[in-house]
Design a protein around this motif. Sequence first.
Motif, PDB file in Angstrom:
ATOM      1  N   LEU A  85       0.864  -1.110   0.099  1.00  0.00           N
ATOM      2  CA  LEU A  85      -0.093   0.116   0.132  1.00  0.00           C
ATOM      3  C   LEU A  85       0.919   1.007  -0.052  1.00  0.00           C
ATOM      4  O   LEU A  85       0.485   2.255  -0.634  1.00  0.00           O
ATOM      5  CB  LEU A  85      -1.125   0.032   1.128  1.00  0.00           C
ATOM      6  CG  LEU A  85      -2.039  -0.900   1.403  1.00  0.00           C
ATOM      7  CD1 LEU A  85      -2.833  -0.699   2.603  1.00  0.00           C
ATOM      8  CD2 LEU A  85      -2.976  -0.746   0.264  1.00  0.00           C
ATOM      9  N   VAL A  86       1.790   1.262   0.748  1.00  0.00           N
ATOM     10  CA  VAL A  86       2.778   2.386   0.818  1.00  0.00           C
ATOM     11  C   VAL A  86       3.377   2.512  -0.577  1.00  0.00           C
ATOM     12  O   VAL A  86       3.624   3.900  -0.831  1.00  0.00           O
ATOM     13  CB  VAL A  86       3.703   2.191   2.119  1.00  0.00           C
ATOM     14  CG1 VAL A  86       4.672   3.448   2.037  1.00  0.00           C
ATOM     15  CG2 VAL A  86       3.136   2.081   3.440  1.00  0.00           C
ATOM     16  N   VAL A  87       4.033   1.648  -1.089  1.00  0.00           N
ATOM     17  CA  VAL A  87       4.605   1.408  -2.122  1.00  0.00           C
ATOM     18  C   VAL A  87       4.020   2.252  -3.328  1.00  0.00           C
ATOM     19  O   VAL A  87       4.177   3.265  -4.103  1.00  0.00           O
ATOM     20  CB  VAL A  87       5.264   0.217  -2.513  1.00  0.00           C
ATOM     21  CG1 VAL A  87       5.742   0.112  -4.144  1.00  0.00           C
ATOM     22  CG2 VAL A  87       6.336  -0.169  -1.580  1.00  0.00           C
ATOM     23  N   ARG A  88       2.680   1.706  -3.397  1.00  0.00           N
ATOM     24  CA  ARG A  88       1.718   2.125  -4.591  1.00  0.00           C
ATOM     25  C   ARG A  88       1.153   3.703  -4.319  1.00  0.00           C
ATOM     26  O   ARG A  88       1.185   4.384  -5.288  1.00  0.00           O
ATOM     27  CB  ARG A  88       0.292   1.371  -4.518  1.00  0.00           C
ATOM     28  CG  ARG A  88       0.630  -0.351  -4.775  1.00  0.00           C
ATOM     29  CD  ARG A  88       0.758  -0.380  -6.268  1.00  0.00           C
ATOM     30  NE  ARG A  88      -0.583  -0.182  -7.050  1.00  0.00           N
ATOM     31  CZ  ARG A  88      -0.509   0.113  -8.528  1.00  0.00           C
ATOM     32  NH1 ARG A  88       0.676   0.555  -9.008  1.00  0.00           N
ATOM     33  NH2 ARG A  88      -1.490   0.325  -8.956  1.00  0.00           N
ATOM     34  N   ALA A  89       1.322   3.721  -3.059  1.00  0.00           N
ATOM     35  CA  ALA A  89       1.022   5.415  -2.683  1.00  0.00           C
ATOM     36  C   ALA A  89       1.822   6.333  -3.209  1.00  0.00           C
ATOM     37  O   ALA A  89       1.619   7.419  -3.710  1.00  0.00           O
ATOM     38  CB  ALA A  89       0.445   5.431  -1.182  1.00  0.00           C
ATOM     39  N   LEU A  90       3.108   5.799  -2.807  1.00  0.00           N
ATOM     40  CA  LEU A  90       4.337   6.932  -3.281  1.00  0.00           C
ATOM     41  C   LEU A  90       4.452   6.985  -4.772  1.00  0.00           C
ATOM     42  O   LEU A  90       4.701   7.793  -5.257  1.00  0.00           O
ATOM     43  CB  LEU A  90       5.528   6.322  -2.437  1.00  0.00           C
ATOM     44  CG  LEU A  90       5.333   6.750  -0.934  1.00  0.00           C
ATOM     45  CD1 LEU A  90       6.602   6.088  -0.291  1.00  0.00           C
ATOM     46  CD2 LEU A  90       5.223   8.141  -0.615  1.00  0.00           C
ATOM     47  N   GLU A  91       4.419   5.728  -5.272  1.00  0.00           N
ATOM     48  CA  GLU A  91       4.474   5.589  -6.909  1.00  0.00           C
ATOM     49  C   GLU A  91       3.467   6.340  -7.431  1.00  0.00           C
ATOM     50  O   GLU A  91       3.805   6.940  -8.422  1.00  0.00           O
ATOM     51  CB  GLU A  91       4.325   3.965  -7.415  1.00  0.00           C
ATOM     52  CG  GLU A  91       5.543   3.107  -6.987  1.00  0.00           C
ATOM     53  CD  GLU A  91       4.999   1.725  -7.676  1.00  0.00           C
ATOM     54  OE1 GLU A  91       6.114   1.098  -7.676  1.00  0.00           O
ATOM     55  OE2 GLU A  91       3.945   1.325  -7.649  1.00  0.00           O
ATOM     56  N   HIS A  92       2.206   6.429  -7.074  1.00  0.00           N
ATOM     57  CA  HIS A  92       1.314   7.474  -7.758  1.00  0.00           C
ATOM     58  C   HIS A  92       1.023   8.665  -7.031  1.00  0.00           C
ATOM     59  O   HIS A  92       0.230   9.425  -7.106  1.00  0.00           O
ATOM     60  CB  HIS A  92      -0.109   6.649  -7.684  1.00  0.00           C
ATOM     61  CG  HIS A  92      -0.076   5.460  -8.648  1.00  0.00           C
ATOM     62  ND1 HIS A  92      -0.091   5.379  -9.952  1.00  0.00           N
ATOM     63  CD2 HIS A  92       0.251   4.150  -8.320  1.00  0.00           C
ATOM     64  CE1 HIS A  92      -0.148   4.308 -10.544  1.00  0.00           C
ATOM     65  NE2 HIS A  92       0.148   3.405  -9.617  1.00  0.00           N
ATOM     66  N   ARG A  93       1.971   9.094  -6.184  1.00  0.00           N
ATOM     67  CA  ARG A  93       2.123  10.379  -5.446  1.00  0.00           C
ATOM     68  C   ARG A  93       0.367  10.688  -4.714  1.00  0.00           C
ATOM     69  O   ARG A  93      -0.038  11.510  -4.997  1.00  0.00           O
ATOM     70  CB  ARG A  93       2.562  11.448  -6.336  1.00  0.00           C
ATOM     71  CG  ARG A  93       3.755  11.395  -6.710  1.00  0.00           C
ATOM     72  CD  ARG A  93       4.127  12.707  -7.737  1.00  0.00           C
ATOM     73  NE  ARG A  93       4.030  13.989  -6.874  1.00  0.00           N
ATOM     74  CZ  ARG A  93       4.844  14.399  -5.974  1.00  0.00           C
ATOM     75  NH1 ARG A  93       5.502  13.815  -5.572  1.00  0.00           N
ATOM     76  NH2 ARG A  93       4.519  15.694  -5.232  1.00  0.00           N
ATOM     77  N   ILE A  94       0.344   9.562  -4.003  1.00  0.00           N
ATOM     78  CA  ILE A  94      -0.932   9.708  -3.278  1.00  0.00           C
ATOM     79  C   ILE A  94      -0.800   9.651  -1.641  1.00  0.00           C
ATOM     80  O   ILE A  94       0.165   8.897  -1.124  1.00  0.00           O
ATOM     81  CB  ILE A  94      -2.002   8.522  -3.520  1.00  0.00           C
ATOM     82  CG1 ILE A  94      -2.297   8.536  -5.047  1.00  0.00           C
ATOM     83  CG2 ILE A  94      -3.126   8.555  -2.703  1.00  0.00           C
ATOM     84  CD1 ILE A  94      -3.084   7.115  -5.227  1.00  0.00           C
ATOM     85  N   GLY A  95      -1.194  10.780  -0.918  1.00  0.00           N
ATOM     86  CA  GLY A  95      -0.927  10.735   0.584  1.00  0.00           C
ATOM     87  C   GLY A  95      -1.979   9.844   1.125  1.00  0.00           C
ATOM     88  O   GLY A  95      -3.111   9.602   0.486  1.00  0.00           O
ATOM     89  N   ILE A  96      -1.698   9.370   2.103  1.00  0.00           N
ATOM     90  CA  ILE A  96      -2.920   8.974   3.289  1.00  0.00           C
ATOM     91  C   ILE A  96      -2.947   9.290   4.507  1.00  0.00           C
ATOM     92  O   ILE A  96      -1.944   9.788   5.220  1.00  0.00           O
ATOM     93  CB  ILE A  96      -2.366   7.451   3.257  1.00  0.00           C
ATOM     94  CG1 ILE A  96      -2.209   6.569   2.005  1.00  0.00           C
ATOM     95  CG2 ILE A  96      -3.202   6.633   4.213  1.00  0.00           C
ATOM     96  CD1 ILE A  96      -1.523   5.161   2.063  1.00  0.00           C
ATOM     97  N   TYR A  97      -4.138   9.811   4.809  1.00  0.00           N
ATOM     98  CA  TYR A  97      -4.375  10.414   6.171  1.00  0.00           C
ATOM     99  C   TYR A  97      -5.446   9.561   6.723  1.00  0.00           C
ATOM    100  O   TYR A  97      -6.485   9.131   6.257  1.00  0.00           O
ATOM    101  CB  TYR A  97      -4.979  11.953   5.746  1.00  0.00           C
ATOM    102  CG  TYR A  97      -5.253  12.450   6.942  1.00  0.00           C
ATOM    103  CD1 TYR A  97      -4.898  13.560   7.569  1.00  0.00           C
ATOM    104  CD2 TYR A  97      -6.696  12.512   7.635  1.00  0.00           C
ATOM    105  CE1 TYR A  97      -5.016  14.328   8.724  1.00  0.00           C
ATOM    106  CE2 TYR A  97      -7.233  13.276   8.776  1.00  0.00           C
ATOM    107  CZ  TYR A  97      -6.403  14.197   8.921  1.00  0.00           C
ATOM    108  OH  TYR A  97      -6.826  14.850  10.137  1.00  0.00           O
ATOM    109  N   SER A  98      -5.324   9.296   8.176  1.00  0.00           N
ATOM    110  CA  SER A  98      -6.488   8.608   8.932  1.00  0.00           C
ATOM    111  C   SER A  98      -6.561   9.305  10.365  1.00  0.00           C
ATOM    112  O   SER A  98      -5.849   9.686  10.918  1.00  0.00           O
ATOM    113  CB  SER A  98      -5.764   7.311   9.431  1.00  0.00           C
ATOM    114  OG  SER A  98      -6.654   6.532  10.235  1.00  0.00           O
TER     115      SER A  98
END
Length: 351
Positions: A85-98
């Motif tokens: 999940l972290v790899v995919r988020a960074l590859e696609h320049r997507i931040g994650i907030y919880s």
Amino acid sequence: MDLRELVSALNDFASLSLAESWDNVGLLVEPSPPHTVNTVFVTNDLTEEVMEEAVQKKADLILSYHPPIFTPLKRVTWKTWKERLVVRALEHRIGIYSPHTAYDAIPHGVNNWLTKGLGACTSVPLHPSTAPSYPSEGTHRVEFCTDNTEHLDTVLSKIKDIQEISCLTTLPARVEGEEQTRVSLNCSQKALLEVVALLSQNSCLYHKTEILSLQKPLLPHTGMGRLCTLSEPVSLADIIERIKSHLKLPHIRLAVGTGKTLESPVKKAAVCAGSGSSVLKGMEADLYLTGEMSHHDVLDAVANGISVILCEHSNTERGFLSELRDMLAIHLQNKINIIVSEKDRDPLQVA
């Protein structure tokens, strides 16, 4: 909107200080700045299927109610699904907030939404939240009186050398008909030990000393869980149908309290979205409503005449996301496109 500006706005919507101490909330994954957010993708659980949906929808930030990173990651590889999940988020320049338990606590949050399944009722938090800081500086207030001015000057001089002392004042006072000086000060827990040690060396002051604990004020309508009082008592059978309709579920799990039936009236219900055992335990009510509870906690409730309705963990949370989308749109002044996941679902089904 810039990512950091958006995160600040999200923190204003629900202060992260309201989250439980064990929780992992806030910005969990941040692409290299600058990072502009045009689309926020909202989900209850961030699974790999949901991540692919977010990529397809060209999300710039995923708001995942449950934190996908909870225990520390020792590495970020392609080996485990949470690392991916972290790899995919960074590859696609997507931040994650919880936000997680911060959204549980707020008055306009998950638990407030869940109470709507009961029908008309009033509710108060089961465990009220306290303000993040004390009403004044320090955690304790120390007060003492003396009629020895010279000795007092020496003591005050030493007190002023102690770190984390504030609001030090001296006022004239009449004690048992004698003119004296009353000293008041605020201090931290650490400084309190030093103040007490100093005063204990001066017995004439020490035996006249009062120590008050400064309490953080409770925040109105804010906290974990809700105790709901229905406007009119309703049978357990009717409550079940209301909850199934509100959560859009064909089935729920039910444990009927000892001495109760489906026709027994429900006047008070203790509610907690998600996993409610620790929040609901010991609460006096006719009904416990939550996603999941341990077997033994269910047995305890039933033995005490309390019926229990379980709907599976995320089923008691996910429906809130539609309301969240609308509230965030207003809070963010419609500057951001907000999408709710269509792939997000509870992993458990009735087979």
